[in-house]
Scaffold this active site. Structure first.
Site, PDB file in Angstrom:
ATOM      1  CG  ASP A  26      49.375  -7.392   7.094  1.00 38.65           C
ATOM      2  OD1 ASP A  26      50.332  -7.921   6.502  1.00 38.65           O
ATOM      3  OD2 ASP A  26      49.492  -6.769   8.164  1.00 38.65           O
ATOM      4  CB  SER A  50      50.754  -5.025   5.273  1.00 36.58           C
ATOM      5  OG  SER A  50      49.617  -5.574   4.674  1.00 36.58           O
ATOM      6  NE  ARG A  82      47.057 -10.799  -1.390  1.00 34.06           N
ATOM      7  CZ  ARG A  82      47.928 -11.730  -0.986  1.00 34.06           C
ATOM      8  NH1 ARG A  82      47.814 -12.956  -1.424  1.00 34.06           N
ATOM      9  NH2 ARG A  82      48.894 -11.392  -0.165  1.00 34.06           N
TER      10      ARG A  82
HETATM   11  C1  0WK Z   1      48.359 -12.483   2.833  1.00 28.39           C
HETATM   12  C2  0WK Z   1      47.473 -11.348   3.267  1.00 28.39           C
HETATM   13  C3  0WK Z   1      48.222 -10.045   3.191  1.00 28.39           C
HETATM   14  C4  0WK Z   1      49.494 -10.171   4.011  1.00 28.39           C
HETATM   15  C5  0WK Z   1      50.280 -11.320   3.491  1.00 28.39           C
HETATM   16  C6  0WK Z   1      51.488 -11.490   4.327  1.00 28.39           C
HETATM   17  O1  0WK Z   1      46.353 -11.272   2.427  1.00 28.39           O
HETATM   18  O2  0WK Z   1      47.463  -9.015   3.676  1.00 28.39           O
HETATM   19  O3  0WK Z   1      50.225  -8.985   3.926  1.00 28.39           O
HETATM   20  O4  0WK Z   1      49.515 -12.511   3.582  1.00 28.39           O
HETATM   21  O5  0WK Z   1      52.223 -12.551   3.813  1.00 28.39           O
HETATM   22  P1  0WK Z   1      53.434 -12.336   2.823  1.00 28.39           P
HETATM   23  O6  0WK Z   1      52.891 -12.080   1.497  1.00 28.39           O
HETATM   24  O7  0WK Z   1      54.254 -11.221   3.383  1.00 28.39           O
HETATM   25  O8  0WK Z   1      54.167 -13.633   2.914  1.00 28.39           O
HETATM   26  C1  BGC Z   2      54.467  -4.109   9.106  1.00 29.81           C
HETATM   27  C2  BGC Z   2      53.140  -4.538   9.684  1.00 29.81           C
HETATM   28  C3  BGC Z   2      52.612  -5.737   8.924  1.00 29.81           C
HETATM   29  C4  BGC Z   2      53.658  -6.832   8.896  1.00 29.81           C
HETATM   30  C5  BGC Z   2      53.206  -8.037   8.173  1.00 29.81           C
HETATM   31  C6  BGC Z   2      55.396  -5.303   9.053  1.00 29.81           C
HETATM   32  O1  BGC Z   2      56.551  -4.924   8.400  1.00 29.81           O
HETATM   33  O2  BGC Z   2      55.043  -3.098   9.902  1.00 29.81           O
HETATM   34  O3  BGC Z   2      52.245  -3.491   9.598  1.00 29.81           O
HETATM   35  O4  BGC Z   2      51.496  -6.200   9.619  1.00 29.81           O
HETATM   36  O5  BGC Z   2      54.823  -6.369   8.292  1.00 29.81           O
HETATM   37  O6  BGC Z   2      52.924  -7.789   6.852  1.00 29.81           O
END
Ligand code: 0WK
Ligand code: BGC
Ligand code: 0WK
Ligand code: BGC
Length: 945
Positions: free
Chosen positions: A659, A605, A541
């Site tokens: 993150d 992240s 993003r």
């Molecule tokens: C939105 C945050 C981003 C994070 C994500 C985690 O902006 O930094 O990594 O949420 O959620 P996901 O996309 O893994 O479901």
């Molecule tokens: C990463 C973390 C991150 C988390 C959520 C994990 O796999 O090691 O750094 O905060 O995922 O995105």
């Protein structure tokens, strides 16, 4: 002139077709379609009343749940004894059900013996009636040389209205037809039978299921026809059952799947709903029955009463001089002298008229040819009304099923049994014709249950056994996912130990506890324009954020999302960062800020060892990333180099944050009490504000730098030694720093082995980083779908699912995306939709299969939420103890698709945290704009130093 008229009237009278006077006399019984449609609509209303909790008690049509949840699927097998009580014949049977293999249909062999039951027993005391039943059972075992020692499972067809709470427990609501044995109403019929069998003794019987004859008939016909979802009896009594959606059966818990409902439609009209169709003859039949005012519909339809209706009509017409010149006989005046068998005989194609004469003569009458035609026609009208009323009732049932299943056209089979339907020559044809006329859009097939209902009763028992054993096996398979309070307490303690160990910095620790160099949460003074870049779990993003001093809720931001292709995630580091640099270029174009040279915050992240706010050495990839030449490198430099390689714009990357940290900051901007960040998304992780004094790494580093303090210039360095913490931030009284726990690594040292199941081990084994991130692999969106798939695979191999067929689809890693869990587990979603998701995945499933799939998804996601809750309880309790508080109020900023989109995950996580950290009042604040804003805030703080 008048004389001439009278003569011609009489003449015409004489000549008139005798059926005409009967048609006139019985016009109230000759129902035409709009009346049948009206009755059908009334019956639909009665069904709704019977199904809904607030009106079922007073409903005339009882709509009794039967706890039969599925029709046969060919895998039933076993040997059963069966009792069939309540129809015209009491039978004892032995039923052998052989399992069907693939297309080869299973088979059923039956042996039966009919045992007469005397009127006295039917009208005596219930215990004696059941003693007769169990003695007949014992006799049957003798006659058929069935061992008395062996334990025999028994299926009990009991054809009277019973309120069932289980398959093997049912309270008799009321007797009907010709039975009214005293002392059983309101009592458990199965218990009464068990007691009788014990009284008889000498046999080992296990009464496993009691079913109504309509249910048994539906099951019997369902064995050969998978469309059979309705069971109809038109015999001594009449009744119908059908497969209703469980969500409509208020009296039974659960919304999933279907359940067979015994309508007991015989009671239709007991509340006056049919009064305008009741004729004086119906009133007479009811008045002289053993249950006046009850079973009104049954008394207009079923075999117990049709003959009597005809007798009363013929008697009345005779008294009015319209038959037999008004001469009645004693027999004609005697109740029950005309039976339904007589009615059927009168309507036989060829011999109907002859049979009618014989029957009337037998009743001591001297019928003329016209009398015979007239009486035969009375039988026709009475039995025609019966089949018409049944058609109207069936039309209501089938219309409801069509609506339940959101179908425009319905293909369905009705299993039928009962002497009237089986022996009355015209009845079936008439019934089929009217049903098809009332429901032209339905394809209705009628199948006669050729061997009585006991095959069905045995199948119900076999299905009950199969469902019970499958439930046992599924529960056994899912048991390891069901964590007890003690186990969750232990996980909390293990997490706490992991946090402590990670802070101690004595060598590698499973929970890495990485310093973030973020010392403060925002204080609203942040202002300016920042670029936030966010490489998370599923995509990248880019975001432009503008802060206006002191106006928390006036943050303006624009963002664009880019999907990172798998091959880039697992390609070379250079390619990956070139891609990121290209996305940034695209975003700056999109914003027209190519030349802006913006300060940027980079949310990365993944676990990074930071030595300053703008450096992050990638420790190890997670979540499916494994780009080469990145681990051990400073990801900020990798991005800077990629941007340099593009040589078309420049960025001032001021900060790199995890993150979780970005999310905490974002939410802290709204709620200053927010000191914890949680991500429950593709990955799983948390950060929180830890006391600096507890962070060995920092302390040691500080000591090391302070160690150098003896020398004056040391002091100087401190100013610009790269450890560019925010000066304003790190003041002497600065006491805290945000720690990125990387709790995903808990268990990498084996500390979670007691709760890791073989399915988890398989998922870890097939992952790109086996042995790593064990806690994450139990809790995050990247893996839950895979865990579910492994469990489904195991259950299918065990023959418990998808008919044991292990399809390629099911063996394909990643097909069961976590978003499917969220969809499958949403309460709004009826099972049908679950089936369509499975269909979409190429998994052909039955209703029962989807119930199990939903249960597996629930067990896996519940465990994940509970484990995160246990982890969070450890974090907030640590903060509380850090601050020596008895009670802590704290907010957790949270993000991630699993937390935000899964229907139950967030609730279970919150509840688990509350239970395991009772001294903490934890508020979970979902982050609106993701972690980008947080990254921008950190950048703002870092820039303002
Ligand atoms: C939105 C945050 C981003 C994070 C994500 C985690 O902006 O930094 O990594 O949420 O959620 P996901 O996309 O893994 O479901
Ligand atoms: C990463 C973390 C991150 C988390 C959520 C994990 O796999 O090691 O750094 O905060 O995922 O995105
Ligand atoms: C035969 C079935 C029995 C059912 C009967 C109903 O085996 O369970 O009760 O049909 O028809 P009837 O014998 O009352 O005419
Ligand atoms: C009973 C039903 C039964 C039907 C057909 C009715 O009198 O109430 O339970 O299904 O007869 O046998």
């Amino acid at each position: 002139m008048l004389a001439v008229h009278l003569i011609s009237f009489f003449f015409s009278k004489l000549q008139e077709d005798p059926t005409k006077k009967v048609d006139r006399f019985l016009h109230a019984m000759r129902l035409h379609d709009d009346q049948l449609i009206d009755i059908s609509a009334r019956f639909q209303a009665e069904m709704k009343k019977g199904l809904s909790a607030e009106s079922s008690a007073a409903a005339a049509v009882k709509m009794l749940p039967t706890h039969v949840r599925s029709t046969p699927d060919g895998s039933e097998k076993g040997q059963f004894l069966a009792l069939d009580l309540g129809g015209s014949k009491f039978k004892v049977l032995q039923v052998k059900v052989r399992e069907g293999m693939g297309v080869r249909k299973g088979g059923v062999e039956m042996e039966e013996k009919i045992y007469p039951i005397s009127k006295e027993l039917l009208n005596g005391r219930a215990p004696e009636l059941f003693d007769h039943v169990s003695k007949s059972l014992k006799d049957f075992l003798h006659v058929k040389n069935i061992s008395l020692e062996k334990k025999h499972p028994l299926a009990f067809t009991f054809s009277f209205p019973c309120e069932q709470t289980r398959l093997d427990k049912g309270l008799l609501l009321s007797w009907s037809k010709n039975c009214r044995a005293r002392g059983l109403q309101g009592k458990d019929v199965v218990q009464a039978l068990r007691e009788a069998i014990d009284r008889t003794g000498g046999m080992d019987i296990e009464v496993l299921a009691m079913v109504n004859d309509t249910v048994a008939t539906m099951m019997t016909c369902g064995f050969d026809d998978q469309y059979c979802d309705v069971g109809l009896i038109i015999g001594t009594g009449t009744n119908v059952c059908y497969m209703e959606e469980l969500r409509h059966v208020d009296l039974v818990e659960g919304d999933e799947g279907r359940m067979c409902v015994n309508t007991e439609w015989g009671g239709f009209g007991d509340d006056g709903a049919l009064n305008d169709y009741i004729t004086e003859f119906d009133q007479d039949v009811d008045a002289t029955s053993i249950n006046p005012g009850k079973q009104i519909f049954e008394k207009m339809v079923s075999g117990m009463y049709l003959g009597e209706l005809v007798r009363l009509v013929v008697l009345k017409m005779t008294k009015l001089g319209q038959l037999f010149d008004g001469l009645v006989s004693d027999a004609l005046m005697t109740k029950g002298k005309i039976t339904t068998a007589h009615v059927a005989a009168m309507e036989e194609y060829k011999n109907g008229l002859k049979n009618t004469r014989d029957i009337l003569v037998e009743l001591g009458l001297n019928p003329s040819q016209d009398d015979c035609i007239a009486v035969q026609h009375v039988s026709t009208i009475v039995s025609f009304r019966s089949s018409n009323l049944v058609a109207a009732g069936l039309a209501a049932i089938l219309t409801r099923i069509k609506q339940n299943r959101h179908l425009r056209a319905l293909r369905i089979t009705v299993g039928v049994d009962g002497t009237v339907y089986k022996t009355h020559p015209q009845y079936p044809k008439r019934l089929h014709k009217v049903v098809r006329r009332l429901l032209p859009e339905c394809q209705v097939r009628f199948v006669l249950s050729d061997s009585g209902s006991s095959k069905g009763a045995a199948l119900v028992t076999a299905v009950a056994q199969r469902l019970a054993s499958r439930k046992r096996q599924v529960d056994e398979t899912l048991a390891p996912f069901k964590l007890s309070q003690e186990q969750l307490q232990l996980v909390k303690a293990t997490m706490r130990a992991g946090l402590e160990a990670g802070l101690k910095n004595k060598g590698p620790s499973a929970v890495k506890m990485l310093p973030s160099y973020v010392y403060h949460t925002p204080d609203g003074t942040e202002h300016g324009k920042y670029l936030a870049l966010d490489l998370g779990g599923t995509n990248f993003r880019a975001m432009l954020v503008k802060f206006k001093k002191g106006l928390q809720n006036n943050t303006r931001l624009y963002h664009k999302i880019y999907t990172v292709p798998l091959e880039i995630m697992q390609g070379t580091g250079e390619e990956l960062f070139d891609h990121l640099a290209q996305y940034v270029s695209d975003f700056l174009d999109y914003m027209g800020m190519k030349k802006a040279h913006l300060p940027a915050g980079f949310t990365f992240s993944f676990p990074c060892e930071q030595t300053a706010i703008d450096t992050g050495i990638l420790v190890s990839w997670t979540k499916g990333f494994k780009a080469t030449d990145c681990e051990g490198h400073d990801v900020v430099n990798l991005l800077r180099e990629a941007i340099k390689r593009r040589n078309e714009y420049d960025l001032d990357i001021v900060a790199v944050v995890n993150d979780t940290v970005g999310t905490m900051m974002s939410c802290a901007y709204e709620d200053p009490q927010c000191e914890v960040g949680l991500i429950a998304g593709t990955g799983s992780n948390a950060c929180y504000m830890e006391e600096l004094k507890n962070i060995e790494k920092i302390r040691q580093k500080k000591q090391k730098t302070e160690g150098d303090e003896e020398t004056p210039e040391a002091v100087e360095d401190k100013q610009d030694d790269g450890s560019k913490g925010d000066k304003k931030a790190e003041t002497s009284e600065t006491s805290r720093m945000c720690i990125n726990t990387e709790w995903g690594g808990l268990g990498d040292d084996g500390s979670l082995d007691d709760i890791i199941t073989p399915f988890d081990a398989e998922v870890d084994h097939n992952s790109v980083n086996p042995g790593k991130q064990r806690f994450e692999k139990l809790t995050s969106g990247m893996y839950l779908g895979e865990i579910v798939r492994e469990v489904l695979l195991d259950l299918t191999r065990g023959g418990l699912l998808f008919r044991g067929r292990v399809t390629e689809t099911l063996k394909t890693p990643g097909i069961f995306q976590t978003k499917y869990l969220s969809q499958i587990e949403s309460d709004r979603l009826a099972l049908l939709q679950v089936r369509s998701i499975l269909q979409h995945l190429g998994l052909d499933s039955t209703c029962d299969d989807s119930i199990i799939v939903k249960e597996v998804c629930g067990a896996v996601s519940r465990r994940a939420a509970e484990l995160c809750g246990a982890g969070m309880a450890a974090v907030v309790d640590k903060i509380r103890e850090n601050r020596g508080l008895d009670h802590l109020n704290v907010t957790v900023g949270v993000d991630g698709a699993l937390y935000k989109l899964h229907p139950h995950f967030s609730g279970i996580l919150q509840e688990t945290t509350r239970v395991l950290a009772p001294q903490c009042n934890v508020t979970f604040l979902p982050s609106e704009e993701g972690s980008g804003k947080g990254a921008a805030l950190i950048t703002a703080v870092a820039r303002q130093k």
